[in-house]
Write a protein that holds these residues in place. Structure first.
Motif, PDB file in Angstrom:
ATOM      1  N   LEU A 105      12.436 -38.763 -72.660  1.00  0.00           N
ATOM      2  CA  LEU A 105      13.428 -38.289 -73.633  1.00  0.00           C
ATOM      3  C   LEU A 105      12.790 -37.361 -74.648  1.00  0.00           C
ATOM      4  N   ASP A 106      11.593 -37.699 -75.113  1.00  0.00           N
ATOM      5  CA  ASP A 106      10.928 -36.870 -76.127  1.00  0.00           C
ATOM      6  C   ASP A 106      10.518 -35.510 -75.566  1.00  0.00           C
ATOM      7  N   GLU A 107      10.159 -35.465 -74.287  1.00  0.00           N
ATOM      8  CA  GLU A 107       9.697 -34.215 -73.679  1.00  0.00           C
ATOM      9  C   GLU A 107      10.836 -33.319 -73.211  1.00  0.00           C
ATOM     10  N   ALA A 108      12.016 -33.874 -73.075  1.00  0.00           N
ATOM     11  CA  ALA A 108      13.105 -33.171 -72.384  1.00  0.00           C
ATOM     12  C   ALA A 108      13.610 -31.971 -73.169  1.00  0.00           C
ATOM     13  N   SER A 109      13.814 -30.871 -72.433  1.00  0.00           N
ATOM     14  CA  SER A 109      14.452 -29.689 -73.006  1.00  0.00           C
ATOM     15  C   SER A 109      15.964 -29.891 -73.020  1.00  0.00           C
ATOM     16  N   TYR A 153      20.873 -31.808 -70.354  1.00  0.00           N
ATOM     17  CA  TYR A 153      22.179 -31.485 -69.773  1.00  0.00           C
ATOM     18  C   TYR A 153      22.244 -31.908 -68.310  1.00  0.00           C
ATOM     19  N   LEU A 154      21.190 -31.600 -67.526  1.00  0.00           N
ATOM     20  CA  LEU A 154      21.184 -31.965 -66.108  1.00  0.00           C
ATOM     21  C   LEU A 154      21.257 -33.478 -65.936  1.00  0.00           C
ATOM     22  N   ALA A 155      20.531 -34.207 -66.762  1.00  0.00           N
ATOM     23  CA  ALA A 155      20.558 -35.665 -66.661  1.00  0.00           C
ATOM     24  C   ALA A 155      21.932 -36.213 -67.033  1.00  0.00           C
ATOM     25  N   LEU A 156      22.565 -35.625 -68.034  1.00  0.00           N
ATOM     26  CA  LEU A 156      23.907 -36.064 -68.427  1.00  0.00           C
ATOM     27  C   LEU A 156      24.904 -35.797 -67.297  1.00  0.00           C
ATOM     28  N   ALA A 157      24.847 -34.589 -66.715  1.00  0.00           N
ATOM     29  CA  ALA A 157      25.775 -34.260 -65.631  1.00  0.00           C
ATOM     30  C   ALA A 157      25.570 -35.194 -64.448  1.00  0.00           C
ATOM     31  N   ARG A 158      24.316 -35.476 -64.107  1.00  0.00           N
ATOM     32  CA  ARG A 158      24.059 -36.381 -62.984  1.00  0.00           C
ATOM     33  C   ARG A 158      24.559 -37.790 -63.291  1.00  0.00           C
ATOM     34  N   ASP A 174      27.508 -31.889 -78.383  1.00  0.00           N
ATOM     35  CA  ASP A 174      28.105 -30.548 -78.438  1.00  0.00           C
ATOM     36  C   ASP A 174      27.115 -29.482 -77.992  1.00  0.00           C
ATOM     37  N   GLU A 175      25.830 -29.683 -78.279  1.00  0.00           N
ATOM     38  CA  GLU A 175      24.816 -28.722 -77.822  1.00  0.00           C
ATOM     39  C   GLU A 175      24.753 -28.708 -76.299  1.00  0.00           C
ATOM     40  N   LEU A 176      24.873 -29.870 -75.668  1.00  0.00           N
ATOM     41  CA  LEU A 176      24.857 -29.928 -74.206  1.00  0.00           C
ATOM     42  C   LEU A 176      26.128 -29.305 -73.638  1.00  0.00           C
ATOM     43  N   ARG A 177      27.257 -29.491 -74.308  1.00  0.00           N
ATOM     44  CA  ARG A 177      28.490 -28.843 -73.870  1.00  0.00           C
ATOM     45  C   ARG A 177      28.331 -27.329 -73.866  1.00  0.00           C
TER      46      ARG A 177
END
Length: 819
Positions: free
Chosen positions: A37-41, A46-51, A114-117
């Protein structure tokens, strides 16, 4: 797998709670994304949320697939060359009932949802209304619980990404797959082989056999299509083209690296772009390759789902292939080829099956939009299919002669094979002969389809022709796009309207409630502020404070008459700068355009240039004090539409009567409280009848009047000479006022208006200007305008795609929902 038809397929149960969603999200981040989580861009997150959303939906998809395999219900196979899906994240969260869980999980992880949206890139798989309609329909099919599969093409670069250089459209590749495609599931094990070219041979028994010249592999990618609130998940299956022999190691080792991958490049061109520019022979051939590629793969795919030993005479009990316009019509000879050549059915038996397995939706009234394929091209690319078309045509014309005798002109008019100007296959005719039903997409369109586009066929097959007026999904275009209004509606009448849009009728009495009108106006103001935030961030644009937002967003085509809107803007501008109209008499207005022109459509691209040029001059002229402006944000898409539509005050639906099939933008705007200025064309007719003349700004000729003017001889220059305001507007464009003094830049547009004008822009100009004066007067009464806007919302529940699908079920498909 269980053998019970009702038991669920064993699957991981995922608790749809904040903690359950958070745990699955972190698993996807680590195990699929390979990051903490700390390293994630932002993209990782976003990709993890969509999956994660897909994981929750996949549980239900697996159950539905298992149940359909067991029960073998009749299935709708929707064949469409495009699907304009829009963003998937919020739609799938809403449909799956996962929004609260996702919001809570992201907050617990310290992530700005909202940033991921904002990070999501919508799939570049469609162009305009045809593709968006297909997306609305598959949404409604899932929401109504109808077994269905959408079939299409996974375009690597979509239509194109539109940019402007010096006001002119420039097409850029739409690299929508660059950051990953988490909503799709590749299914390489279900790939189908599709053949092209070659020749046919006739055996001793007289049977024809196709010897193809080359093959490509069609690899499916599945998108999940969740129904709203019912745990139903259908499938959208899109095909990607790959070479069957992608790489030749022997050639590579000889040093000819380009030749070693030539087959791969050639094959993959098929699924590179939507609607390749077809002004060249190569472009035409590529379009036909695309069309055959996806329908051949789709038919094979569906037949593979049937149980072993299935009696193909019963195929109509299991499937209806809906042909979304003429693009998929090559499916007709393909199914015949499979049934006769591969499955061994006798011709008559196969034709009896095929005629019950297809239905055709016509989306146009323009003769040039009804596809024809030269016999030379079709015979070279699909020789066996041309033989089949010839036989279908021969037997059909025998039936015509049996009824009407040897009427040579009737035979020529009804032949699937056109003889002039070149021998060609008329795909709309083939679809009509083969289809169980043929439908138009609005009451007026269906009438004109019977009376003027296919009149001989309507006489011959009166039972085939019907109407299904288009609709839009209320989930995306009201619930998601307009949360302020949907919240106000739900507070007033409950949330049942989301799946039963006719319940909006309960809002009608509230149009007389001053408090509700005030709340409605506040929602509209908030939507305008939201649009400004989006335009500022996206394009550096801003709508003027207190402006009427006048919107014309649709595909750029002359029949849609963006030129008429430009003439209105130029007339308003000319009136002020000439001193004939006092500035304070000008209603503050922002005219917002959104449109793409086909890359090879020169006049449409000139019109885009003119719109931008007029906007540059008008917006910069201090004499207007910002009371009139023109905005044209590039690359209009579903994502931008979801901000534009809720903010609009006025919806421009101004095609020449008798040219627009239906329209769906008109429905979206009315449902979101915009008033329509329009002709009696397409679904405008039904909108006006529902909302009332007093809540609609009607102008222009009727379809019979426009036809009569054409028969009498339309001379546009006469209208130019007779109308001083029109003359001043055209003269200003011709003078070079919007092109730096260069009169040649827009001369083709001016000459087109004065000497050709086949969509009668000048004939409707005076009526249009008078209607715009009525708009200004109405908008000067904010409370009265709001009352009309509320009544538009309340009375447009008919235009739900759920209602459209119910009509298809009743009139055409006969595919009842399953539990």
């Amino acid at each position: 797998m269980t053998t019970s038809a009702t038991a669920p397929v064993p699957a991981l149960e995922l608790p749809a709670t904040v903690e359950g969603f958070r745990a699955q999200f972190l698993r996807n981040l680590s195990f699929s994304g390979g990051v903490t989580l700390d390293e994630a861009s932002v993209n990782d997150r976003y990709l993890a949320l969509a999956r994660t959303v897909r994981d929750f939906l996949m549980v239900h998809w697996l159950h539905d697939q298992h149940r359909q395999a067991e029960e073998q219900p009749k299935t709708v196979c929707y064949l469409s060359a495009e699907y304009l899906l829009g963003d998937q994240l919020d739609n799938d969260l809403l449909a799956g009932g996962l929004t609260e869980a996702a919001e809570g999980a992201m907050a617990a992880c310290g992530i700005d949802l909202d940033e991921l949206r904002r990070h999501e890139i919508e799939p570049g798989l469609g162009n305009g209304g045809l593709g968006r309609l297909a997306a609305c329909f598959i949404d409604s099919l899932a929401t109504l619980g109808v077994p269905s599969i959408g079939y299409g093409i996974r375009y690597e670069y979509g239509i194109f990404r539109q940019t402007f250089e010096d006001g002119q459209q420039v097409e850029q590749p739409d690299a929508w797959l660059t950051l990953g495609a988490p909503w799709e599931q590749p299914r390489p094990e279900a790939a189908q082989t599709v053949s092209f070219g070659g020749r046919t041979e006739t055996d001793a028994a007289g049977a024809s056999r196709w010897i193809p010249g080359w093959n490509v592999s069609a690899v499916p990618y599945d998108y999940l299509v969740p129904g709203f609130g019912n745990d139903r998940v259908n499938t959208l299956r899109l095909w990607r083209a790959k070479a069957t022999d992608a790489f030749d190691l022997r050639i590579f080792n000889s040093g000819d690296y380009e030749q070693a991958v030539r087959a791969q490049t050639f094959a993959e061109n098929i699924s590179k772009v939507l609607y390749p520019e077809d002004s060249t022979p190569q472009g035409k051939e590529l379009r036909l390759q695309q069309q055959y590629f996806f329908v051949a793969a789709s038919i094979r795919d569906f037949l593979a789902r049937l149980p072993e030993g299935f009696d193909l005479a019963r195929l109509p009990e299991r499937v209806i292939f809906q042909l979304n316009d003429t693009h998929p019509v090559i499916a007709v000879p393909e199914l015949m080829r499979v049934l006769v050549d591969e499955r061994g059915l006798e011709w008559d038996a196969a034709w009896a099956v095929a005629q019950q397995c297809f239905a055709y939706t016509c989306h146009t009234l323009l003769p040039e939009a009804l596809e024809v394929w030269p016999v030379e091209l079709l015979g070279r690319l699909l020789p066996r299919h041309l033989e089949i078309v010839y036989r279908i045509n021969e037997e059909f014309l025998d039936a015509v002669r049996a009824r009407f005798g040897d009427d040579e002109m009737r035979i020529r008019d009804m032949s699937i094979i056109a003889e002039f100007p070149v021998r060609a296959v008329r795909m709309a005719y083939l679809a009509t002969v083969a289809g169980a039903k043929v439908n138009g997409v609005a009451e007026l369109h269906s009438q004109l389809l019977r009376d003027k586009v296919l009149p001989a066929f309507a006489e011959f097959f009166p039972q085939k022709f019907t109407n299904v007026t288009n609709g839009v999904t209320p989930r995306r275009f009201l619930r998601l796009a307009n949360p302020g209004l949907s919240g106000l509606i739900t507070e007033a009448i409950g949330d049942g309207w989301i799946t039963d849009l006719e319940r909006l009728r309960a809002l009608e009495p509230l149009a007389e409630d001053a408090g509700f009108r005030a709340s409605f106006a506040a929602v509209k103001a908030a939507n305008k502020a939201r649009l400004n935030d989006v335009l500022q961030a996206r394009d550096g644009m801003r709508v003027g404070d207190g402006h009427l937002i006048d919107v014309m967003v649709k595909r750029l085509h002359e029949y849609k008459r963006q030129l008429l809107k430009v003439l209105h803007v130029v007339s308003e501008y000319e009136g002020v700068v000439s001193g004939r109209v006092p500035l304070d008499a000008l209603q503050p207005r922002t005219v917002l355009f959104g449109a793409k022109a086909a890359p090879g459509y020169a006049m449409a691209k000139r019109i885009i240039h003119l719109i931008n040029a007029v906007g540059s001059v008008v917006n910069a002229d201090p004499r207007l004090e910002g009371r009139l402006q023109v905005l044209f944000p590039p690359n209009y898409n579903v994502t931008l539409a979801e901000s534009v539509i809720p903010a609009a005050d006025l919806s421009e639906q101004i095609s020449l009567a008798g040219k627009e099939a239906s329209g769906t933008g008109n429905m979206k705007f009315a449902l979101n409280g915009a008033l329509t200025i329009g002709t009696d064309d397409g679904a405008n007719v039904e909108i006006r009848e529902l909302v009332g003349d007093e809540n609609f700004f009607l102008f222009g000729m009727t379809e019979p009047e426009a036809e009569q003017l054409g028969r009498d001889g339309y001379h546009p220059a006469e209208f130019y000479q007779a109308d001083a305001g029109l003359r001043r507007a055209i003269d200003l464009i011709a003078s070079g006022a919007f092109s730096g003094g260069d009169r040649s830049v827009f001369e083709p547009i001016v000459s087109n208006l004065l000497y050709d004008d086949r969509f009668m822009v000048l004939a409707d100009y005076a009526s249009y200007m008078a209607a715009q004066e009525r708009v200004d007067a109405a908008y000067a009464d904010p409370d009265g305008w709001t009352r009309s806007a509320i009544l538009n919302v309340a009375r447009c529940g008919f235009f739900s795609s759920d209602r459209s699908i119910r009509d298809y079920i009743e009139r055409i498909w006969h595919t009842p929902p399953t539990a």
